[in-house]
Design a protein around this motif. Structure first.
Motif, PDB file in Angstrom:
ATOM      1  N   LYS A 147      -0.055  42.546  11.683  1.00 49.72           N
ATOM      2  CA  LYS A 147       0.874  43.094  12.657  1.00 49.72           C
ATOM      3  C   LYS A 147       1.577  44.283  12.050  1.00 49.72           C
ATOM      4  O   LYS A 147       1.861  44.321  10.874  1.00 49.72           O
ATOM      5  CB  LYS A 147       1.898  42.032  13.083  1.00 49.72           C
ATOM      6  N   TYR A 159      -0.519  44.199  17.765  1.00 47.52           N
ATOM      7  CA  TYR A 159      -1.446  43.170  17.296  1.00 47.52           C
ATOM      8  C   TYR A 159      -2.855  43.760  17.394  1.00 47.52           C
ATOM      9  O   TYR A 159      -3.547  43.597  18.410  1.00 47.52           O
ATOM     10  CB  TYR A 159      -1.319  41.903  18.148  1.00 47.52           C
ATOM     11  N   GLY A 179      -7.769  42.390  17.690  1.00 48.83           N
ATOM     12  CA  GLY A 179      -7.884  41.137  18.433  1.00 48.83           C
ATOM     13  C   GLY A 179      -9.077  41.173  19.366  1.00 48.83           C
ATOM     14  O   GLY A 179      -9.896  42.103  19.340  1.00 48.83           O
ATOM     15  N   THR A 211      -6.406  45.786  21.280  1.00 50.13           N
ATOM     16  CA  THR A 211      -5.098  45.785  20.633  1.00 50.13           C
ATOM     17  C   THR A 211      -4.054  45.438  21.681  1.00 50.13           C
ATOM     18  O   THR A 211      -4.054  46.006  22.776  1.00 50.13           O
ATOM     19  CB  THR A 211      -4.782  47.162  20.026  1.00 50.13           C
ATOM     20  N   LEU A 241      -2.491  34.619  22.020  1.00 54.15           N
ATOM     21  CA  LEU A 241      -1.114  35.083  22.157  1.00 54.15           C
ATOM     22  C   LEU A 241      -0.741  35.428  23.589  1.00 54.15           C
ATOM     23  O   LEU A 241       0.440  35.628  23.886  1.00 54.15           O
ATOM     24  CB  LEU A 241      -0.882  36.315  21.271  1.00 54.15           C
ATOM     25  N   SER A 283      -5.561  36.910  18.710  1.00 49.25           N
ATOM     26  CA  SER A 283      -5.196  37.809  17.620  1.00 49.25           C
ATOM     27  C   SER A 283      -6.221  37.748  16.497  1.00 49.25           C
ATOM     28  O   SER A 283      -7.109  36.890  16.467  1.00 49.25           O
ATOM     29  CB  SER A 283      -3.825  37.423  17.064  1.00 49.25           C
TER      30      SER A 283
END
Length: 202
Positions: A2, A193, A196, A181, A91, A85
């Motif tokens: 992150k 993030y 992903g 992202t 998430l 992620s």
């Protein structure tokens, strides 16, 4: 992985979309990508920039794992999407009601609990798969940007598979996934993030 950093554009973005959000005047699908293009040729910001963020602001953007159970409603087969992620945690969970002009909804988990967000545009499942943006009335904005320049095997759609958003779209759709992202934006900070996977259908 992150990255957390303050952005000067965030207050302008939120000012343009505050409260009820004028969806026709904002293009969140491209805002993060455009910001990256603008910054790509500029020298990297000093590391001290991150140190200016209040610790509470940084911690408030840490997302936790969510499940379909957190969505708070049943998700029609083939009309849901999620963001996983790089650490292999889901998430974001999102879904679109039936209808090509319906407005998708999403949930994420912040330190204070599960937050529900509405898509910033109508468009049903089609909008959801394109790389959507969501916002709530507290000014939390979340964008998902697909990285279509990364080669990913295209799913084979079975013969007779309904078009997303069509009247027959309640039927099970073939799953699709893209490198992506996800970015969480508030008035004072932004957290990204990267690396992903955004998956829809199935």
């Amino acid at each position: 992985m992150k990255y957390l950093y303050a952005i000067a554009a965030a207050p302008l973005l939120l000012a343009a979309c505050a409260d009820t959000v004028p969806v026709d005047e904002f293009q969140p699908d491209h805002s993060v990508a455009e910001l990256d293009q603008v910054n790509s040729g500029a020298p990297a910001a000093p590391a001290a920039t991150n140190a200016r963020l209040p610790q509470s602001a940084a911690a408030s953007l840490n997302l936790g794992a969510v499940t379909k159970g957190d969505f708070g409603a049943s998700i029609e087969p083939g009309r849901g999407c999620d963001f996983t992620s790089a650490a292999n945690q889901i998430l974001l969970v999102a879904a679109a009601p039936l209808g090509v002009n319906s407005r998708p909804r999403a949930v994420v988990r912040l330190p204070g609990g599960v937050q529900s967000l509405d898509a910033m545009r109508d468009g049903g499942y089609n909008y959801l798969t394109e790389g959507p943006a969501f916002q709530n009335r507290q000014g939390l904005t979340i964008t998902v940007v697909r990285e279509d320049n990364v080669a990913v095997p295209a799913p084979v759609m079975p013969a007779g598979t309904p078009t997303p958003g069509s009247a027959a779209a309640g039927a099970k759709m073939a799953a699709q996934s893209w490198p992506a992202t996800m970015t969480v934006i508030t008035e004072g900070a932004e957290q990204e993030y990267p690396q992903g996977v955004y998956s829809c259908g199935g």
